[in-house]
Design a protein around this motif. Structure first.
Motif: not given
Length: 176
Positions: A8-18
């Motif tokens: 998971l380290v290095g993955a991109t996480l967004l919540v409502d685009g942020a």
DNA sequence: CAGTGGATGCTCT
DNA sequence: GAGCATCCACTGT
């Protein structure tokens, strides 16, 4: 589970685009005295005992929220705590929510990160592959270091904190 | 810098 | 009634 945490380290996480690129996570297992799932399923940690790919959100110290990504098999109670990310999307939104200008202070800590991304208890139990969440596979493999976890009083010595070596966006530096 | 203590709400003992 | 998977402001070197 530890492979999942490391990946998971290095993955991109967004919540409502942020959001941004994960730089620091911690693994919590069902047989781990520091884990919320250690004493079995309760109303609070129910999402943690659900299938992988869902969010487990809880209130911390009465003030903050903390976000976990459930990663064990259905019913097991394993999850990964998201501790810090490098902001890449929705910087202005996160600055407003945090009331802080400095990018380094936007998401460098589980409570800060949830405030910046707008994560609250309403996100508890939601699927990570559906809005408002977005989880993108990492493009490059970062150099990941395993160290001891932060802020716990039990199982203090387990090296289950995974972080990008040398990142400027960690909640705390990794010991050298 | 380091160290301390307050805020604040809910879960479990 | 204790104990938190925290953060911030404040103190003292």
């Amino acid at each position: 589970m530890h492979e999942v945490a490391r990946d998971l380290v290095g993955a991109t996480l967004l919540v409502d685009g942020a959001g941004g690129v994960l730089v620091e996570v911690e693994a919590y297992a069902p047989d781990d005295p520091a884990s919320h799932s250690y004493r079995g399923r309760t109303a609070r940690n129910a999402a943690m005992f659900g299938p992988a790919g869902y969010a487990y959100v809880y209130r911390s110290y009465g003030i903050h929220h903390c976000l976990n990504l459930v990663c064990g098999p259905d019913g097991e109670g394993a999850a990964v705590l998201v501790r810090a990310l490098e902001p890449t999307h929705g910087l202005e939104t996160m600055r407003e929510r945090r009331g802080v200008e400095e990018v380094k202070l936007l998401c460098s800590g589980p409570g800060r990160l949830c405030e910046a991304l707008g994560v609250t208890l309403v996100h508890d139990g939601l699927a990570l592959d559906e809005p408002p969440f977005k989880l993108l596979r990492r493009e490059a493999e970062p150099e990941v270091v395993a160290t001891t976890r932060v802020g716990i009083t039990r199982a203090v010595d387990l090296p289950w904190r995974y972080a990008v070596r040398g990142s400027d966006y960690l909640s705390r530096p990794v010991p050298s």
